[in-house]
Design an enzyme around this catalytic site. Structure first.
Site, PDB file in Angstrom:
ATOM      1  N   SER A 121       7.699  -2.845  -1.842  1.00 43.40           N
ATOM      2  CA  SER A 121       8.400  -2.498  -0.693  1.00 43.40           C
ATOM      3  C   SER A 121       9.713  -2.031  -1.442  1.00 43.40           C
ATOM      4  CB  SER A 121       8.442  -3.382  -0.023  1.00 43.40           C
ATOM      5  OG  SER A 121       9.374  -2.861   1.277  1.00 43.40           O
ATOM      6  N   HIS A 122      10.786  -2.895  -1.187  1.00 46.33           N
ATOM      7  CA  HIS A 122      11.997  -2.694  -1.336  1.00 46.33           C
ATOM      8  C   HIS A 122      12.392  -3.497  -2.530  1.00 46.33           C
ATOM      9  CE1 HIS A 122      11.699  -6.351   0.717  1.00 46.33           C
ATOM     10  NE2 HIS A 122      12.417  -6.709   0.073  1.00 46.33           N
ATOM     11  N   ASP A 293      13.380   2.776   1.880  1.00 53.47           N
ATOM     12  CA  ASP A 293      13.152   1.983   1.014  1.00 53.47           C
ATOM     13  C   ASP A 293      11.754   2.538   0.026  1.00 53.47           C
ATOM     14  OD1 ASP A 293      10.940   1.489   2.605  1.00 53.47           O
ATOM     15  OD2 ASP A 293      10.804  -0.614   2.188  1.00 53.47           O
ATOM     16  N   ASP A 295       8.510   1.771  -0.280  1.00 53.82           N
ATOM     17  CA  ASP A 295       7.503   2.301   0.112  1.00 53.82           C
ATOM     18  C   ASP A 295       7.376   3.118   1.628  1.00 53.82           C
ATOM     19  OD1 ASP A 295       8.077  -0.028   1.699  1.00 53.82           O
ATOM     20  OD2 ASP A 295       5.908  -0.482   2.025  1.00 53.82           O
ATOM     21  N   ASP A 297       8.872   2.355   4.535  1.00 54.07           N
ATOM     22  CA  ASP A 297       8.865   1.521   5.953  1.00 54.07           C
ATOM     23  C   ASP A 297      10.119   1.201   6.514  1.00 54.07           C
ATOM     24  OD1 ASP A 297       8.874  -0.459   4.356  1.00 54.07           O
ATOM     25  OD2 ASP A 297       7.009  -1.224   5.002  1.00 54.07           O
ATOM     26  N   ARG A 298      10.881   0.917   5.426  1.00 52.62           N
ATOM     27  CA  ARG A 298      12.346   0.789   6.041  1.00 52.62           C
ATOM     28  C   ARG A 298      13.425   1.823   6.332  1.00 52.62           C
ATOM     29  NH1 ARG A 298      14.301  -5.002   3.297  1.00 52.62           N
ATOM     30  NH2 ARG A 298      12.183  -5.988   3.382  1.00 52.62           N
ATOM     31  N   LYS A 394       5.970  -0.537  10.156  1.00 54.26           N
ATOM     32  CA  LYS A 394       7.159  -0.035  10.564  1.00 54.26           C
ATOM     33  C   LYS A 394       7.364   1.276   9.740  1.00 54.26           C
ATOM     34  CE  LYS A 394       9.698  -2.985   7.192  1.00 54.26           C
ATOM     35  NZ  LYS A 394       8.544  -4.047   6.617  1.00 54.26           N
TER      36      LYS A 394
HETATM   37  C1  G16 Z   1       8.645  -7.239   4.853  1.00 50.34           C
HETATM   38  C2  G16 Z   1       7.722  -7.327   6.133  1.00 50.34           C
HETATM   39  C3  G16 Z   1       8.824  -7.595   7.257  1.00 50.34           C
HETATM   40  C4  G16 Z   1       9.957  -8.563   6.892  1.00 50.34           C
HETATM   41  C5  G16 Z   1      10.402  -8.227   5.545  1.00 50.34           C
HETATM   42  C6  G16 Z   1      11.468  -9.227   4.842  1.00 50.34           C
HETATM   43  O1  G16 Z   1       9.025  -5.857   4.774  1.00 50.34           O
HETATM   44  O2  G16 Z   1       6.781  -6.348   6.498  1.00 50.34           O
HETATM   45  O3  G16 Z   1       8.156  -7.646   8.470  1.00 50.34           O
HETATM   46  O4  G16 Z   1      11.033  -8.393   7.719  1.00 50.34           O
HETATM   47  O5  G16 Z   1       9.412  -8.187   4.582  1.00 50.34           O
HETATM   48  O6  G16 Z   1      10.826 -10.569   4.837  1.00 50.34           O
HETATM   49  P1  G16 Z   1      11.556 -11.575   4.051  1.00 50.34           P
HETATM   50  O7  G16 Z   1      12.822 -11.882   4.902  1.00 50.34           O
HETATM   51  O8  G16 Z   1      10.539 -12.720   4.169  1.00 50.34           O
HETATM   52  O9  G16 Z   1      11.908 -11.110   2.504  1.00 50.34           O
HETATM   53  P2  G16 Z   1       8.678  -5.097   3.345  1.00 50.34           P
HETATM   54  O10 G16 Z   1       9.738  -3.850   3.803  1.00 50.34           O
HETATM   55  O11 G16 Z   1       9.441  -5.795   2.210  1.00 50.34           O
HETATM   56  O12 G16 Z   1       7.188  -4.875   3.631  1.00 50.34           O
END
Ligand code: G16
Length: 567
Positions: A121-122, A293, A295, A297-298, A394
């Site tokens: 992801s990010h 981000d 991937d 989704d953000r 998302k």
């Molecule tokens: C993932 C989840 C999100 C969550 C985020 C942050 O996002 O899909 O629902 O809000 O992690 O999680 P944490 O606070 O545990 O780091 P992504 O974009 O990383 O897949």
């Protein structure tokens, strides 16, 4: 030629428990012998269970370092495990929303049983960066806790995996590849990762109207859009949609070429890591800005001159203007939802519209059941996630288009739209402090210390900078899924105050090294409080932040004087 299956003996790795969203580790960990194979075998067994034989799966990732190698491993293991067909994005590339969309759509009339998404992801990428593997179910959404627990259980006991070592599939070329594995047919369809997703967006939004907004036909002056894909997965989607379909200028689409190391950047669309976009936006040449981000989704939304829309406000504004989006105009709009740490701006919109509102734990997986049951159609998280029931992830590009559609309808600026919203509903001022990569034991001590103290704080008055707050309640957030009754415990320490303010402490579940402590702080300013309604959020929240830092003994436990990221 018939290919044969090899059964390879292996031993469990102790650290394969999926976090908030899949398994995320440093690249060298995934490169250990058998590491990726073990996890994929567990995903096929635990994720698919009795559907494994003959299953159809989507495979792809955000283009980060190791995606190609991991896709190769998946193809070889899927072939050996009786999976009948894989739909792989060309070059093993897909944004996370595009995978979810494809799973839901099906392929050539066939139902799809799930998907494996290759992304952290990010988190940064590259040979020393992060990699991740995530399983999505047949509804297109991230596997719920029950499934990820099953996968984890298998990783703790695994003794062998099955692989077709000699299978070579060139997934850099679009086409159908068929193999004979010990007499069974195994098919890999390599597809264009962008096309279907773009079609879906065309069905959801009125592209003509957005094009008219951008060209100036609607208002008489051009509406300039500046987007930053941060070398992540949205680049090809953004270029196709914005430039080819909506007529935006290609020089305003930044970092659209996906790179294995994200150009050495940190592909997290927030005020710290997307600073390049914020700085460009502050020059005042663009009416709208958005960043995405790794991937895809953000999203982060900006107005002219770097005006920042908090994700909590973004969700509430979309909810309030939901009829501007054609997809929602033609159907029943069910409830809204947000994750617990997200400020409650959308709750006020739901109340005004007489709709259900749900407060779920952090993690998009908790929204899936509500959407599948038709109870909720729009949701978001403070962590820059916004989406609807068009898919079960998302969706950064969707959120950006939702804003453009609303702006085309309302014909006003981003800042004006948000400030009018505050005047109507009041403002839920929000900030998040992240303490990244702190020592794990210090972080656990801080959380245990806080939780142990909680009962003693209820009813007590706390103050900083001459502002007083009284603790109304304090707990460790727990969620009972209203659809399947499953319970998620220990989802964040909440301190709620009598004036409606609150702060929350949580350990992140997406990091790959050390621990990340998140402190979420929010406070409500009523619409009539014109003196404070438009004040700077950090100034407004300062006393509450000081109370939280003092109460938690943040510096003593972590040695940190300041957070890594402030949003
Ligand atoms: C993932 C989840 C999100 C969550 C985020 C942050 O996002 O899909 O629902 O809000 O992690 O999680 P944490 O606070 O545990 O780091 P992504 O974009 O990383 O897949």
């Amino acid at each position: 030629m018939s290919l044969s299956v090899t059964v390879v003996p292996t031993k469990p790795f102790k650290d394969q428990k999926p976090g908030t969203s899949g398994l995320r580790k440093k690249v060298p960990e995934f490169q250990q012998q058998h590491y990726t194979e073990n996890f994929i075998q567990a995903v096929l067994d635990g994720g698919l269970s009795d559907r494994k034989n003959g299953a159809v799966l989507v495979v792809g990732g955000d283009g980060r370092f190791l995606c190609m190698e991991a896709a190769n491993v998946i193809i070889k293991l899927a072939a050996a495990n009786g999976v009948s067909r894989l739909i792989v994005g060309q070059n093993a590339f897909f944004s996370t929303p595009a995978v979810s969309a494809l799973i839901r759509k099906g392929f050539e009339g066939r139902q799809i049983d799930g998907g494996i998404i290759l992304t952290a992801s990010h988190n940064p990428g590259g040979p020393r960066g992060d990699f991740g593997i995530k399983f999505n179910c047949d509804n297109g959404g991230p596997a719920p806790d029950g499934v990820t627990n099953r996968i984890y259980e298998i990783t703790t006991k695994i003794s062998e995996y099955r692989i077709v070592n000699d299978l070579q599939c060139d997934f850099t070329q679009i086409g159908r590849y068929e193999f004979n594995v010990e007499g069974r047919n195994f098919v890999v369809d390599v597809v264009d990762p962008v096309e279907d997703y773009v079609k879906l967006m065309q069905q959801i939004f009125d592209f003509d109207k957005i094009r008219q907004l951008l060209s100036g036909k609607l208002t008489g002056s051009r509406f300039k859009v500046l987007l930053d894909s941060m070398h992540g997965a949205t680049g090809p989607y953004v270029s196709t949609i914005l430039c080819d379909h909506l007529g935006a200028a290609s020089e305003d689409m930044l970092r659209t070429v996906p790179k294995p190391d994200f150009g050495n950047g940190h592909p997290d669309p927030n005020l710290t890591y997307a600073k390049a976009l914020v700085d460009r936006s502050k020059q005042g040449d663009h009416d709208f800005g958005a960043a995405f981000d790794g991937d895809g989704d953000r999203n982060m939304i900006l107005g002219r001159n770097g005006f920042f829309v908090t994700p909590s406000d973004s969700l509430a504004v979309i909810a309030d203007n939901i009829e501007a989006i054609p997809y929602f105009r033609n159907r029943r709009v069910s409830g809204f939802a947000r994750s617990m740490p997200t400020a409650g701006a959308v709750d006020l919109v739901a109340k005004a519209k007489g709709m259900e509102i749900f407060e779920t734990p952090t993690g998009w997986k908790y929204f899936g059941n509500l959407m599948d049951a038709g109870r909720m159609c729009l949701c978001g998280e403070e962590s820059f996630g916004t989406g609807s029931d068009h898919i079960r992830e998302k969706d950064g590009v969707w959120a950006m288009l939702a804003w453009l559609q609303i702006l085309a309808e309302r014909q006003t600026s981003v800042q004006n739209l948000v400030q009018m919203h505050w005047k109507k509903y009041g403002r839920n001022v929000f900030t998040r402090y992240d303490y990244e990569n702190v020592d794990g034991s210090g972080a656990n001590l801080l959380m245990n210390f806080m939780e142990a103290q909680m009962p003693a704080f209820i009813g007590r008055e706390l103050s900083a900078n001459n502002v007083k707050y009284t603790v109304a309640s304090a707990d460790n957030f727990q969620y009972k899924d209203p659809i399947d009754g499953s319970v998620a415990t220990k989802q964040g320490l909440r301190f709620l105050f009598t004036d409606g303010s609150r702060f929350v402490f949580r350990l992140s579940g997406t990091g790959s090294a050390g621990a990340t402590i998140r402190l979420y702080v929010d406070s409500y300013i009523p619409p009539g409080d014109s003196g404070r309604l438009f004040m700077d959020s950090q100034d407004l929240l300062k006393p509450l932040i000081l109370v939280a830092l003092d109460l938690s003994k943040m510096e003593q436990f972590t040695g940190r004087k300041a957070p890594t990221v402030i949003t």
